[in-house]
Motif scaffolding. Structure first.
Motif, PDB file in Angstrom:
ATOM      1  N   VAL A 288       0.681  -1.071  -0.083  1.00  4.70           N
ATOM      2  CA  VAL A 288      -0.007   0.137  -0.010  1.00  4.70           C
ATOM      3  C   VAL A 288       0.952   1.265  -0.007  1.00  4.70           C
ATOM      4  CG1 VAL A 288      -1.735   1.374   1.387  1.00  4.70           C
ATOM      5  CG2 VAL A 288      -1.951  -1.084   1.177  1.00  4.70           C
ATOM      6  N   GLN A 289       1.890   1.062   0.742  1.00  4.48           N
ATOM      7  CA  GLN A 289       2.830   2.354   0.921  1.00  4.48           C
ATOM      8  C   GLN A 289       3.278   2.719  -0.600  1.00  4.48           C
ATOM      9  OE1 GLN A 289       6.088   2.676   3.848  1.00  4.48           O
ATOM     10  NE2 GLN A 289       5.028   1.083   4.856  1.00  4.48           N
ATOM     11  N   ARG A 290       3.985   1.562  -1.320  1.00  2.32           N
ATOM     12  CA  ARG A 290       4.459   1.626  -2.494  1.00  2.32           C
ATOM     13  C   ARG A 290       3.271   2.124  -3.419  1.00  2.32           C
ATOM     14  NH1 ARG A 290       8.567   2.207  -2.061  1.00  2.32           N
ATOM     15  NH2 ARG A 290       9.251   0.122  -1.661  1.00  2.32           N
ATOM     16  N   ALA A 291       2.139   1.778  -3.259  1.00  2.00           N
ATOM     17  CA  ALA A 291       1.054   2.258  -4.400  1.00  2.00           C
ATOM     18  C   ALA A 291       0.981   3.522  -4.019  1.00  2.00           C
ATOM     19  CB  ALA A 291      -0.238   1.364  -4.282  1.00  2.00           C
ATOM     20  N   ALA A 292       0.510   3.964  -3.045  1.00  3.76           N
ATOM     21  CA  ALA A 292       0.274   5.535  -2.482  1.00  3.76           C
ATOM     22  C   ALA A 292       1.344   6.303  -3.290  1.00  3.76           C
ATOM     23  CB  ALA A 292       0.086   5.526  -0.859  1.00  3.76           C
ATOM     24  N   GLU A 293       2.560   5.715  -3.036  1.00  5.23           N
ATOM     25  CA  GLU A 293       3.902   6.806  -3.382  1.00  5.23           C
ATOM     26  C   GLU A 293       3.373   6.892  -4.982  1.00  5.23           C
ATOM     27  OE1 GLU A 293       7.217   5.348  -0.193  1.00  5.23           O
ATOM     28  OE2 GLU A 293       7.393   4.846  -2.401  1.00  5.23           O
ATOM     29  N   LYS A 294       3.170   6.031  -5.845  1.00  4.37           N
ATOM     30  CA  LYS A 294       2.954   5.890  -7.332  1.00  4.37           C
ATOM     31  C   LYS A 294       1.799   6.989  -7.213  1.00  4.37           C
ATOM     32  CE  LYS A 294       3.817   1.185  -8.504  1.00  4.37           C
ATOM     33  NZ  LYS A 294       3.492   0.004  -9.159  1.00  4.37           N
ATOM     34  N   LEU A 295       0.747   6.959  -6.542  1.00  6.36           N
ATOM     35  CA  LEU A 295      -0.370   7.600  -6.837  1.00  6.36           C
ATOM     36  C   LEU A 295      -0.021   9.217  -6.822  1.00  6.36           C
ATOM     37  CD1 LEU A 295      -3.449   6.178  -4.626  1.00  6.36           C
ATOM     38  CD2 LEU A 295      -3.108   6.295  -7.280  1.00  6.36           C
ATOM     39  N   ARG A 296       0.865   9.488  -5.520  1.00  5.93           N
ATOM     40  CA  ARG A 296       1.314  10.810  -5.334  1.00  5.93           C
ATOM     41  C   ARG A 296       2.218  11.277  -6.149  1.00  5.93           C
ATOM     42  NH1 ARG A 296       1.440   8.869   0.157  1.00  5.93           N
ATOM     43  NH2 ARG A 296       3.563   8.582   0.026  1.00  5.93           N
ATOM     44  N   THR A 297       3.040  10.488  -6.733  1.00  2.00           N
ATOM     45  CA  THR A 297       3.882  11.147  -7.889  1.00  2.00           C
ATOM     46  C   THR A 297       3.237  11.616  -9.123  1.00  2.00           C
ATOM     47  OG1 THR A 297       4.496   8.818  -8.507  1.00  2.00           O
ATOM     48  CG2 THR A 297       6.005   9.861  -7.132  1.00  2.00           C
ATOM     49  N   ARG A 298       2.154  10.721  -9.403  1.00  2.00           N
ATOM     50  CA  ARG A 298       1.333  11.180 -10.552  1.00  2.00           C
ATOM     51  C   ARG A 298       0.358  12.095 -10.136  1.00  2.00           C
ATOM     52  NH1 ARG A 298       0.892   5.067 -12.674  1.00  2.00           N
ATOM     53  NH2 ARG A 298       2.822   4.179 -12.259  1.00  2.00           N
ATOM     54  N   ASP A 299       0.295  12.518  -9.069  1.00  2.46           N
ATOM     55  CA  ASP A 299      -0.728  13.521  -8.626  1.00  2.46           C
ATOM     56  C   ASP A 299      -2.227  13.061  -8.731  1.00  2.46           C
ATOM     57  OD1 ASP A 299      -0.634  15.897  -7.463  1.00  2.46           O
ATOM     58  OD2 ASP A 299      -1.069  16.834  -9.201  1.00  2.46           O
TER      59      ASP A 299
END
Length: 426
Positions: A273-284
DNA sequence: TCTGGGGTCCTAGGACCC
DNA sequence: TCTGGGGTCCTAGGACCC
């Protein structure tokens, strides 16, 4: 307007080539790269292909073979491959401003000229430059549609004397080349469709172009029809310089060993989940719903179980703790005792760009909260950007080496992206 | 002991609405 | 004797890609 060609630029045995840039002694020797968890072979040098090592073969079945044939084996190192990929793309951009980054090792370029010979020279120069500046060998195929450019690329790669560049144009030449392409090698024709086609006597790409459109549509749906028309020289696949916004973001891994306990699954899920949430944030982006899945090893004799569940979020978010909570509640719901689990994963769904949604009264009420969460996530991301991934992380994923972590026994260094991993000069 | 991970699109069928 | 038709939306499953 000058006539244009699609150029398909494909890196040769990309992951192997990346490893060789930093281990030049492996040039001319058999090398393979394994999937995550050191599972199966996903990249092979030409020498490894010549030894009969297949794509997707399980590594454990080949251990002895690798040793006896001195095959060098690497775990996959996506930090390295991703960075090498963007270097290659940067070089390509100098040769055409119209470029679509199709995958980690492939790009489509639009190249314009009245003179095909001139195009061939440009493509050859592009190929030389990429190799000189990045160390990565590529092949270039030029044709009037993307699918034909893929065919041309395949010829550039396989045929003697092409020098890694091939241009296909004119009805007669295209027809002759397509006759030599097995239908299962056509971009867009997978295993299932190929079997169906062969059963009907369609063996080559040329055979496919000679059926009626209705026939192809009925057998293979509109996807197959598009492929067929592209082979006939009619462009059906759009050229996408701007990749469309993601519709979902996934993170999942197979475990290093089988896991039965819920608490270990929870740790792994937290990490994903941490990794996926990071991905979300880098793509705004923000997720409107979370899905979790859980599965046993489908190759084992053990009892099998596949669970999955999906829950909407009260409002779209990329806030890691909110996503954690939601994901864990799904996991606890779908978890069944008594199975040996191999994999857990999380999907972020119903993605929307931040600030692109209708605000509600609740949003105003929660605005201060929202701002605090945002700034916490921003701080977290900037610390990790500066000091390296996972420098700062959530406790839920546990500390130290865990049994669910991937096996990566033969990982090379992150030569181009991590200062800490640059070899020391003595 | 050990068989990847991350995506997209299409279709059929059911639910629902008027 | 008799049980509409047409449209939309959603979802699961299949197929494909790298």
């Amino acid at each position: 307007m000058e006539p244009f060609f699609y150029a398909m630029v494909d890196c040769n045995n990309f992951y192997v080539s990346c490893e060789r840039v930093f281990a030049p002694a492996l040039e001319g020797r058999p090398v393979v790269v394994l999937s995550n968890n050191d599972g199966c072979v996903i990249a092979r040098s030409n020498e490894a292909k010549a030894l009969g090592i297949g794509m997707g073969e399980p590594a454990f079945k080949r251990e002895t073979f690798f040793r006896s044939h001195s095959v060098t084996v690497f775990s996959s190192n996506y930090a390295l491959y991703g960075d090498m990929s963007s270097r290659v793309q940067q070089v390509l951009t100098r040769f055409s401003p119209e470029i679509e980054h199709y995958s980690i090792d492939e790009s489509f370029l639009i190249m314009r000229s009245r003179d095909p010979r001139r195009l061939l020279e440009q493509a050859a120069e592009m190929r030389r430059t990429v190799y000189r500046w990045t160390g990565i060998p590529v092949c270039v195929g030029l044709a009037r549609t993307k699918t034909l450019a893929k065919v041309a690329n395949r010829i550039a790669k396989k045929r003697e004397g092409t020098n890694g560049v091939w241009l296909m144009d004119g009805a007669a030449q295209v027809r002759d080349e397509l006759a030599g392409v097995p239908v299962e090698d056509v971009w867009g024709i997978g295993r299932r469709s190929a079997r169906k086609l062969r059963a009907c006597g369609v063996r080559s790409a040329l055979d496919l172009t000679r059926r009626t459109r209705d026939w192809v549509r009925e057998k293979l749906t509109v996807c197959g029809l598009r492929t067929m028309m592209e082979l006939q020289g009619i462009p059906c696949h759009p050229f996408e310089e701007q990749p469309p916004a993601a519709k979902s973001v996934t993170c999942s891994r197979s475990f290093g060993t089988r896991i039965t306990r819920l608490d270990a699954l929870e740790e792994a899920l937290c990490a994903y989940v941490q990794r996926a949430a990071e991905k979300l944030r880098t793509r705004d982006l923000q997720a409107g719903a979370v899905q979790v899945f859980l599965s046993t090893n489908r190759f084992a004799e053990d009892p099998q179980y596949n669970g999955s569940g999906c829950l909407p979020l009260d409002r779209p978010t990329s806030h890691t703790p909110s996503l954690h909570r939601k994901a864990l509640s799904i996991l606890r719901d779908i978890y069944r005792e008594g199975y040996k689990y191999q994999k857990v994963g999380v999907l972020m769904l119903d993605l929307a760009e931040r600030g692109q949604r209708q605000l509600t009264f609740d949003d105003y009420r929660n605005a201060p909260d929202e701002t605090r969460r945002d700034s916490l996530m921003k701080t977290l991301d900037s610390v990790n950007a500066r000091f390296g991934r996972d420098s700062l992380r959530f406790g839920g994923a546990g500390l130290g080496r865990k049994e669910w972590h991937m096996r990566q026994r033969r990982l090379s260094r992150r030569f181009t992206t991590s200062w800490a991993e640059i070899p020391q000069v003595r």
